[in-house]
Design a protein around this motif. Sequence first.
Motif, PDB file in Angstrom:
ATOM      1  N   ASP A 135      63.566 -12.425 124.623  1.00 28.51           N
ATOM      2  CA  ASP A 135      62.954 -13.354 123.667  1.00 28.51           C
ATOM      3  C   ASP A 135      63.970 -13.957 122.701  1.00 28.51           C
ATOM      4  OD1 ASP A 135      60.399 -12.988 124.715  1.00 28.51           O
ATOM      5  OD2 ASP A 135      60.029 -11.225 123.477  1.00 28.51           O
ATOM      6  N   ALA A 136      65.189 -13.483 122.752  1.00 27.50           N
ATOM      7  CA  ALA A 136      66.214 -14.003 121.845  1.00 27.50           C
ATOM      8  C   ALA A 136      66.593 -15.431 122.227  1.00 27.50           C
ATOM      9  CB  ALA A 136      67.441 -13.100 121.870  1.00 27.50           C
ATOM     10  N   LYS A 137      67.145 -16.119 121.273  1.00 27.52           N
ATOM     11  CA  LYS A 137      67.497 -17.537 121.471  1.00 27.52           C
ATOM     12  C   LYS A 137      68.491 -17.740 122.611  1.00 27.52           C
ATOM     13  CE  LYS A 137      67.768 -21.431 118.454  1.00 27.52           C
ATOM     14  NZ  LYS A 137      68.008 -21.906 117.104  1.00 27.52           N
TER      15      LYS A 137
END
Length: 112
Positions: A54-56
Amino acid sequence: MQTVRAMAVAVLGSWALAHGTALAAPIACTPPVPPPAEAKPEKPKLPEKPACLDAKGGCPGWEAYSFNDAVKAYNLQAQAFRPLAEAYIQKLNAYVKASSEYASCEAKSLQQ
């Protein structure tokens, strides 16, 4: 010499025959047996989702590939689980039906 019970049965039997009815035999109702809890198949566990997903920036290649492999393995387990679950559900539904028939049988036995 006949016992009182035997005489009563004989009298009731002859009365029933004289009036065109028969004495009903007692109904034997058999209680249903549920499927064993051990027969319930274990649902496969979802693979743990890495935080980087879910990290950028997303996951590094090796972590993304590892998660993808875990998802593929889960899908295979889920595919194998489905027919086992359906078979167990059929057993549960058969138990529900047998329970209903047993309840009806017991109710009929009270009416005789």
